[in-house]
Design a protein around this motif. Structure first.
Motif, PDB file in Angstrom:
ATOM      1  N   PHE A  48       0.832  -1.202   0.000  1.00 46.28           N
ATOM      2  CA  PHE A  48       0.000   0.000   0.000  1.00 46.28           C
ATOM      3  C   PHE A  48       0.869   1.256   0.000  1.00 46.28           C
ATOM      4  N   ALA A  49       1.871   1.291   0.877  1.00 43.43           N
ATOM      5  CA  ALA A  49       2.739   2.471   0.972  1.00 43.43           C
ATOM      6  C   ALA A  49       3.461   2.721  -0.345  1.00 43.43           C
ATOM      7  N   MET A 215     -11.427   6.015  -3.480  1.00 43.88           N
ATOM      8  CA  MET A 215     -11.161   4.583  -3.431  1.00 43.88           C
ATOM      9  C   MET A 215     -11.351   4.088  -1.999  1.00 43.88           C
ATOM     10  N   LEU A 216     -12.255   3.139  -1.819  1.00 44.53           N
ATOM     11  CA  LEU A 216     -12.542   2.573  -0.503  1.00 44.53           C
ATOM     12  C   LEU A 216     -12.008   1.147  -0.460  1.00 44.53           C
ATOM     13  N   HIS A 271     -14.547   3.822  -6.251  1.00 41.33           N
ATOM     14  CA  HIS A 271     -14.090   2.449  -6.409  1.00 41.33           C
ATOM     15  C   HIS A 271     -14.160   1.742  -5.058  1.00 41.33           C
ATOM     16  N   ILE A 272     -14.714   0.559  -5.042  1.00 39.92           N
ATOM     17  CA  ILE A 272     -14.684  -0.297  -3.858  1.00 39.92           C
ATOM     18  C   ILE A 272     -13.800  -1.485  -4.210  1.00 39.92           C
ATOM     19  N   ILE A 273     -12.625  -1.559  -3.568  1.00 40.86           N
ATOM     20  CA  ILE A 273     -11.625  -2.534  -4.007  1.00 40.86           C
ATOM     21  C   ILE A 273     -11.164  -3.410  -2.851  1.00 40.86           C
ATOM     22  N   ASP A 274     -10.608  -4.547  -3.215  1.00 40.37           N
ATOM     23  CA  ASP A 274     -10.198  -5.555  -2.240  1.00 40.37           C
ATOM     24  C   ASP A 274      -8.825  -5.211  -1.674  1.00 40.37           C
ATOM     25  N   ALA A 280      -3.301  -3.348  -4.655  1.00 36.78           N
ATOM     26  CA  ALA A 280      -4.666  -3.185  -5.165  1.00 36.78           C
ATOM     27  C   ALA A 280      -4.907  -1.783  -5.720  1.00 36.78           C
ATOM     28  N   VAL A 281      -4.336  -0.760  -5.073  1.00 42.74           N
ATOM     29  CA  VAL A 281      -4.571   0.621  -5.509  1.00 42.74           C
ATOM     30  C   VAL A 281      -4.005   0.840  -6.910  1.00 42.74           C
ATOM     31  N   LEU A 282      -2.751   0.434  -7.135  1.00 43.04           N
ATOM     32  CA  LEU A 282      -2.153   0.607  -8.466  1.00 43.04           C
ATOM     33  C   LEU A 282      -2.882  -0.220  -9.515  1.00 43.04           C
TER      34      LEU A 282
END
Length: 300
Positions: A48-49, A215-216, A271-274, A280-282
């Motif tokens: 994530f970072a 983005m959630l 966006h609702i992402i896993d 996941a963000v990228l």
């Protein structure tokens, strides 16, 4: 180590696929809500970072809003205080609010700031009290009561809802190439502190900043249909229909309503992402397929 031809081609294809998205989103703001399952392992924390640092390096402006419910619950348990919830919201008396501020504004916020900085970014931690970033008011829950003519009003303490987002301090940090990391603690007109749902804060921050994306990160693959397949490319009208037919229900409803509100109030897409998927963000921003549910003002 020498790459095989297939490995080299795969890397080249990924970079080539990302280029138009980088060009499209350079200079845009993306608000990411981070917390829960996405924070559970060192691998996920670091991926994530790195995603956040990468976004900043290619000219995108990430703004992170984080939760910390499990960490609050753990500390309350250690001091012998029981966690109570009403309609999914933590009952927050004065003592609990002190713990919330300590955990969200201190421990969790600084851990995320440190994580981003250790991966090459420049993050600065904030709560909603800094520069009166999040002006809040007390949230009162109402329930129908057969015994009373009027609905019953339930006071759950220092739990708030967003009244106004003052974007000045965030704009200042973004324009100075810092990454804001925001704890969802609001301040009332009288200076009282309020514990606010992190999804709601992220949505309101995205609306106030006129963000390109909200983005959630969550602990599911996204919004699922009744057969368990991920739904994406949805318009607000399609989401309303899925709520009406019962496809969207229970714990997903508040998250979907937050995403829907953002899109209806100027954010280009939600966006609702896993959050359990590394990077996941990228993957959601820079690939054609994405890894979650996309809601836009116009269906794709």
């Amino acid at each position: 180590m020498t790459l095989s031809k297939d490995q080299a081609l795969n890397i080249a294809q990924v970079l080539s696929e990302a280029l138009p998205y980088i060009q499209r989103f350079t200079g845009k703001t993306i608000v990411i809500k981070y917390g829960g399952n996405a924070m559970e392992t060192e691998e996920l924390n670091n991926s994530f970072a790195r995603d956040i640092v990468m976004m900043k390096l290619v000219g995108i402006n990430p703004v992170v809003v984080h939760g910390g419910g499990p960490q609050i619950g753990d500390l309350l348990k250690k001091i012998g205080k029981e966690s109570r919830f009403v309609d999914g919201m933590r009952v927050t008396d004065s003592e609990t609010m002190d713990v919330v501020e300590m955990v969200l504004g201190g421990l969790v916020n600084k851990d995320i700031v440190n994580l981003i900085n250790n991966n090459g970014g420049r993050a600065v931690g904030l709560t909603g009290k800094d520069g009166q970033l999040i002006r809040a008011k007390k949230l009162l829950i109402t329930r129908p009561s057969p015994e009373l003519k009027e609905p019953e009003i339930i006071d759950i303490g220092h739990v708030g809802e967003v009244e106004k987002i003052n974007t000045g301090v965030v704009d200042m940090l973004v324009n100075s190439d810092f990454i804001p990391v925001i704890a969802p603690i609001g301040v009332g007109e009288d200076g009282s502190s309020y514990n606010i749902n992190a999804d709601l804060v992220a949505g309101k921050v995205a609306e106030a900043l006129k963000a390109e994306k909200l983005m959630l990160l969550t602990n599911t693959a996204g919004l699922l249909d009744k057969a368990g397949k991920v739904l994406t490319g949805l318009s607000p009208a399609e989401v309303d229909a899925l709520i009406a037919d019962g496809t969207i229900y229970g714990g997903m409803l508040p998250k979907i309503n937050c995403a829907l509100s953002a899109v209806n109030n100027g954010v280009t897409s939600s966006h609702i992402i896993d959050g359990r998927v590394p990077h996941a963000v990228l993957l959601e921003i820079f690939t054609d397929a994405g890894v979650g549910t996309l809601i836009t003002r116009k269906s794709r």
